[in-house]
Write a protein that holds these residues in place. Structure first.
Motif, PDB file in Angstrom:
ATOM      1  N   TRP A 507       0.843  -1.194   0.000  1.00 33.91           N
ATOM      2  CA  TRP A 507       0.000   0.000   0.000  1.00 33.91           C
ATOM      3  C   TRP A 507       0.883   1.251   0.000  1.00 33.91           C
ATOM      4  O   TRP A 507       1.992   1.249   0.538  1.00 33.91           O
ATOM      5  CB  TRP A 507      -0.916   0.021   1.222  1.00 33.91           C
ATOM      6  CG  TRP A 507      -2.092  -0.922   1.124  1.00 33.91           C
ATOM      7  CD1 TRP A 507      -2.047  -2.281   1.179  1.00 33.91           C
ATOM      8  CD2 TRP A 507      -3.462  -0.570   0.961  1.00 33.91           C
ATOM      9  NE1 TRP A 507      -3.310  -2.813   1.063  1.00 33.91           N
ATOM     10  CE2 TRP A 507      -4.209  -1.775   0.919  1.00 33.91           C
ATOM     11  CE3 TRP A 507      -4.146   0.633   0.842  1.00 33.91           C
ATOM     12  CZ2 TRP A 507      -5.591  -1.814   0.775  1.00 33.91           C
ATOM     13  CZ3 TRP A 507      -5.528   0.609   0.694  1.00 33.91           C
ATOM     14  CH2 TRP A 507      -6.229  -0.602   0.648  1.00 33.91           C
ATOM     15  N   THR A 508       0.361   2.301  -0.569  1.00 34.54           N
ATOM     16  CA  THR A 508       1.068   3.582  -0.600  1.00 34.54           C
ATOM     17  C   THR A 508       0.098   4.708  -0.249  1.00 34.54           C
ATOM     18  O   THR A 508      -1.117   4.517  -0.205  1.00 34.54           O
ATOM     19  CB  THR A 508       1.664   3.856  -2.002  1.00 34.54           C
ATOM     20  OG1 THR A 508       0.610   3.869  -2.971  1.00 34.54           O
ATOM     21  CG2 THR A 508       2.695   2.794  -2.361  1.00 34.54           C
ATOM     22  N   HIS A 509       0.677   5.872  -0.017  1.00 36.67           N
ATOM     23  CA  HIS A 509      -0.163   7.038   0.281  1.00 36.67           C
ATOM     24  C   HIS A 509      -0.837   7.529  -0.994  1.00 36.67           C
ATOM     25  O   HIS A 509      -0.250   7.518  -2.086  1.00 36.67           O
ATOM     26  CB  HIS A 509       0.675   8.164   0.892  1.00 36.67           C
ATOM     27  CG  HIS A 509      -0.085   9.418   1.126  1.00 36.67           C
ATOM     28  ND1 HIS A 509      -0.100  10.470   0.223  1.00 36.67           N
ATOM     29  CD2 HIS A 509      -0.897   9.792   2.155  1.00 36.67           C
ATOM     30  CE1 HIS A 509      -0.876  11.438   0.682  1.00 36.67           C
ATOM     31  NE2 HIS A 509      -1.362  11.057   1.865  1.00 36.67           N
ATOM     32  N   GLY A 510      -2.088   7.954  -0.858  1.00 26.44           N
ATOM     33  CA  GLY A 510      -2.839   8.509  -1.974  1.00 26.44           C
ATOM     34  C   GLY A 510      -3.834   9.523  -1.460  1.00 26.44           C
ATOM     35  O   GLY A 510      -4.216   9.497  -0.280  1.00 26.44           O
ATOM     36  N   ARG A 513      -8.906   7.072  -0.683  1.00 27.17           N
ATOM     37  CA  ARG A 513      -8.759   5.622  -0.523  1.00 27.17           C
ATOM     38  C   ARG A 513      -9.160   4.906  -1.810  1.00 27.17           C
ATOM     39  O   ARG A 513     -10.223   5.153  -2.371  1.00 27.17           O
ATOM     40  CB  ARG A 513      -9.618   5.124   0.643  1.00 27.17           C
ATOM     41  CG  ARG A 513      -9.561   3.617   0.821  1.00 27.17           C
ATOM     42  CD  ARG A 513     -10.164   3.175   2.118  1.00 27.17           C
ATOM     43  NE  ARG A 513     -10.119   1.727   2.246  1.00 27.17           N
ATOM     44  CZ  ARG A 513     -10.383   1.064   3.380  1.00 27.17           C
ATOM     45  NH1 ARG A 513     -10.692   1.741   4.479  1.00 27.17           N
ATOM     46  NH2 ARG A 513     -10.322  -0.248   3.409  1.00 27.17           N
ATOM     47  N   ARG A 517      -6.096   0.086  -6.115  1.00 22.83           N
ATOM     48  CA  ARG A 517      -4.718   0.554  -6.342  1.00 22.83           C
ATOM     49  C   ARG A 517      -3.895   0.530  -5.058  1.00 22.83           C
ATOM     50  O   ARG A 517      -2.735   0.934  -5.053  1.00 22.83           O
ATOM     51  CB  ARG A 517      -4.760   1.971  -6.912  1.00 22.83           C
ATOM     52  CG  ARG A 517      -5.509   2.063  -8.241  1.00 22.83           C
ATOM     53  CD  ARG A 517      -5.602   3.496  -8.725  1.00 22.83           C
ATOM     54  NE  ARG A 517      -4.277   4.061  -9.016  1.00 22.83           N
ATOM     55  CZ  ARG A 517      -4.067   5.330  -9.393  1.00 22.83           C
ATOM     56  NH1 ARG A 517      -5.108   6.145  -9.524  1.00 22.83           N
ATOM     57  NH2 ARG A 517      -2.853   5.758  -9.634  1.00 22.83           N
ATOM     58  N   GLN A 519      -4.143   2.338  -2.221  1.00 21.14           N
ATOM     59  CA  GLN A 519      -3.747   3.664  -1.769  1.00 21.14           C
ATOM     60  C   GLN A 519      -4.665   4.114  -0.636  1.00 21.14           C
ATOM     61  O   GLN A 519      -5.864   3.804  -0.632  1.00 21.14           O
ATOM     62  CB  GLN A 519      -3.818   4.675  -2.926  1.00 21.14           C
ATOM     63  CG  GLN A 519      -2.784   4.435  -4.011  1.00 21.14           C
ATOM     64  CD  GLN A 519      -2.807   5.507  -5.095  1.00 21.14           C
ATOM     65  OE1 GLN A 519      -3.768   6.281  -5.207  1.00 21.14           O
ATOM     66  NE2 GLN A 519      -1.745   5.571  -5.886  1.00 21.14           N
TER      67      GLN A 519
END
Length: 561
Positions: A507-510, A513, A517, A519
């Motif tokens: 997971w990555t920052h986005g 939500r 993807r 995020q």
């Protein structure tokens, strides 16, 4: 396999008869052969008769014609001896061969105990295609079943466990009748320092001891991948019972007897009822008739505070003898009747003789294991007036499922975390149509379950940060409350845990939500987290007492903490 065992038993019986016939014929033949020699006493003849089996009977050294009885006996006796030697060698080599196979097994399942629970777990594992090593019993009476290796001995002995390949096993079930033996087995398994992570599950019949051991397990960290947990059949069984036949109507329930199964059933009824979205203020009416019912129900209410809000429980202190009178006077009707006496004879007798129970509602009778009696009611439908209403519920068969047993304390708390989320949704008036996440824990995706499990596994570490430990629920325990600053401190730890879990899974920052993807906007350090995000972590910490209570645990502050 059964046919082979039957043939072997028939051959052994045949040679046993042959040995007796040989003894008789040998004695009669020797008596006739040495009749003219008075020096041979009765005991001499018996002795030389026995020597026929080792081909060393002295009177035969003189030669000459032999009586037909002795002629037959001198050939059948060595045949019996040869068979006995072959059978002894077979047993010895068979036991060693089984030990060798077990020792060389890898990632297999070990079942310690050959009693009813051990047999059920073994059968279920084999049905799932697992390779199984059973430890226990005697080498003289080996367990024979397809795909099962038997190792005789005491499973608490490290030597026996090594013979069963415990160092390379994937999972161990301690299924003896004695809880202390099962706990010792589980400890011995981990004392072997297995080469790969191994899960050990010990059966603990006493619910109180089981809860205490779970609390201890939750408070211990750093188990390096090894899993150790404790299970109680009655607690597992009530989950199976209510999953198959859920209670969804606010009509009276009759619970007769407060054995461990009865107590677990009452708590589980309350736990499930509170998650349903009934009209506000509607509680499930439950009538409890059992010796000491009032005090026992009061104790359960103190341990599980949610019971009072979920169930309207009325009690009557009476045993089997007073049951008929109470029901005849009350004239009540029930949607279900659960007969939960610890004594199976008393439970079956009450179900079959207390006529006021026969109201047309299902009468579920708790027994330890299914017997021919239980099968008769299930299949033959004896006593037509009760057909379809009297149900025998066998705890061992219903709860002795590896998939159920494998749900350790972390899994139970993960389920409680989700249930607590559902409860919040119900309290806010949300419905499944409005919130797609309002589904039973069993229907969650593995990803969602994994998040709950990781949160549950970190509870013990959080409590240790503030000098606290989980403990089994007790009526005399004081209410716990967080001290100033503790919720904030633990909320930061919870956010750090949550971030590490998601980041490790890609997971990555986005900005928004996006599960597809992977995020999430909250994947930032605490200093940069929005107040809304912080409140989620604070809420998760503040609700720890309620989550632990769901599993029969509470938080205790250690002296000096």
């Amino acid at each position: 396999m059964k046919e082979t065992t039957s043939i072997r038993s028939s051959v052994m019986a045949g040679f046993g008869v042959l040995a007796l016939v040989t003894l008789v014929l040998g004695y009669l033949g020797l008596t006739e052969y040495v009749a003219k020699e008075s020096k041979y006493t009765f005991l001499d003849r018996v002795y030389y008769d026995l020597q026929l089996f080792v081909i060393d009977s002295k009177p035969l050294d003189t030669g000459g014609a032999l009586p037909w009885t002795l002629e037959v006996a001198r050939f059948t006796a060595p045949a019996v001896t040869i068979y006995a030697l072959i059978e002894a060698v077979r047993l010895l080599l068979g036991n060693e061969f089984r030990r060798l196979r077990a020792r060389e097994a890898r990632r297999h399942a070990i079942v310690c105990g050959t009693g009813p629970l051990g047999q059920v777990v073994t059968r279920r594992l084999r049905e799932a295609g697992r390779r199984v090593v059973v430890v226990g019993g005697s080498a003289a009476v080996p367990l024979r079943a397809p795909g099962v290796i038997h190792v005789a001995g005491d499973a608490r002995d490290p030597v026996v466990l090594r013979s069963a390949g415990a160092g390379k096993a994937e999972i161990v079930y301690a299924c003896e009748d004695d809880a202390t033996v099962n706990v010792a087995i589980a400890a011995a398994v981990h004392g072997l320092r297995p080469v790969a992570p191994v899960s050990s599950y010990a059966h603990v019949p006493d619910p109180g001891l089981c809860a205490a051991l779970r609390a201890r397990r939750l408070g211990v960290s750093g188990h390096q991948g090894h899993r150790l947990d404790f299970f109680n059949l009655d607690e597992l069984a009530v989950r199976v019972l209510l999953a198959h036949d859920p209670v969804k109507e606010a009509r009276p329930i009759l619970l007769v007897g407060l054995s461990p199964f009865g107590r677990a059933l009452l708590v589980e009824l309350a736990r499930r009822w509170r998650l349903l979205p009934p009209p506000p203020g509607v509680r499930l009416p439950v009538r409890v008739i059992a010796p000491g019912a009032e005090s026992e129900v009061a104790r359960l209410r103190r341990t599980y505070s949610f019971m009072s809000g979920a169930c309207d429980v009325t009690t009557a202190d009476a045993g089997p003898d007073g049951l008929r009178t109470l029901l005849a006077e009350g004239g009540e009707s029930f949607q279900r009747v659960y007969v939960c006496y610890g004594d199976e004879h008393a439970a079956l007798t009450a179900a079959l003789t207390v006529v006021p129970l026969w109201t047309g509602a299902p009468v579920i009778v708790r027994v330890g294991q299914r017997t021919m009696f239980g099968d008769a009611f299930r299949d033959a439908r004896l006593m037509e007036d009760l057909a379809g209403t009297l149900q025998i519920f066998a705890v061992t068969e219903e709860a002795g499922k590896p998939a159920l047993i494998d749900e350790d304390v972390i899994e139970r708390l993960a389920r409680a975390i989700h249930d607590n989320y559902l409860l919040g949704c119900v309290e806010r008036g949300e419905t499944p149509g409005e919130n797609a996440s309002m589904i039973p824990y069993e229907r969650l995706t593995e990803d969602k379950k994994g998040q709950n499990r990781d949160q549950a596994a970190h509870i013990g570490a959080k409590l240790a940060m503030i000098g606290c430990v989980p403990a089994p629920g007790a009526e005399a325990a004081a209410d716990f409350s967080f001290r100033p600053g503790e919720v904030e401190r633990l909320a930061q730890a919870e956010h750090t845990r949550w971030m590490k879990y998601l980041l490790a899974r890609g997971w990555t920052h986005g900005p928004v939500r996006d599960d597809a993807r992977r995020q999430h906007p909250d994947l930032v350090d605490w200093d940069y987290l929005s107040e809304t995000g912080r409140d989620k972590d604070r809420k998760a910490v503040a609700e720890l007492p309620r989550i632990l209570e769901d599993a029969g645990l509470l938080i205790v502050r250690m002296s000096g903490g």
